[in-house]
Design an enzyme around this catalytic site. Sequence first.
Site, short mmCIF file in Angstrom:
data_model
loop_
_atom_site.label_atom_id
_atom_site.label_comp_id
_atom_site.label_asym_id
_atom_site.label_seq_id
_atom_site.Cartn_x
_atom_site.Cartn_y
_atom_site.Cartn_z
N SER A 142 -37.63 -58.11 -43.16
CA SER A 142 -37.59 -58.26 -41.70
C SER A 142 -36.30 -57.68 -41.19
O SER A 142 -35.30 -57.57 -41.92
CB SER A 142 -37.67 -59.75 -41.33
N TYR A 155 -34.04 -68.44 -42.07
CA TYR A 155 -34.94 -67.28 -42.15
C TYR A 155 -34.14 -66.01 -42.43
O TYR A 155 -34.51 -65.20 -43.29
CB TYR A 155 -35.73 -67.15 -40.84
#
Length: 239
Positions: A142, A155
């Site tokens: 990501s 995250y």
Amino acid sequence: MELKNQTAIITGAGKGIGKAAAITLAKEGVHLGLVARSLSDLQSLQTELTGNYGIRVELAAVDISSRSDVDRELPALADRLGSADILINNAGIAMFGKLAEMDPEEWEQIIRTNLMGTYYVTRAVLPVMLNQSRGSIINIASTAGERGFATGSAYCASKHAVLGLTEALLQEVRKSNIRVTALTPSTVNTELAVNAGLPVGDEDRMMQPEDVAELILAALKLPQRVFIKTAGIWTTNPQ
């Protein structure tokens, strides 16, 4: 590179990016091993893919955050497929909150799934690739693995770690004709993003799972002599 009759294992294949990748590879004639926590998310997809594209589709219900689950099911899945030419580490979770306020169990769960799960699955499948002296591993990371943001400590940490894992593993296995790539999409319009409360914005302008699947396909079709570490894709501003 010709993909027909190759085999691919995809984690998180029941929804979102994983499902889109499965459909995209099925159209190329790739035989699939689909992994998700629940078989119910996979069975209708299995019927669709075998019926429409005439490929073999094997299923495995696996919690990738459980090493015992992975060690039991992933080698058996590769054995049923007959090989493991491609591994797409896509499964992941997202929860957000300020570091001082977030439940430590939630923080740890993100690391166990996004990082440890990627490690467990890769560790289980890699011996097959080493034995056959070929393979391609694609880790879905990501943009959160490239820069942090408020409320995203867990995250972001997990995705930064996936990028580090990718780079280190690439150096270990490239002489064995195994390519290791990380993709770094921004927010994708998936159930995970919606459930996590991310601002998905205008769907007509938002990155879709199929967009990521097309980048996966492009990475796989590069000649095996070409090694890439990361490939980033970003959505247009959805607001």
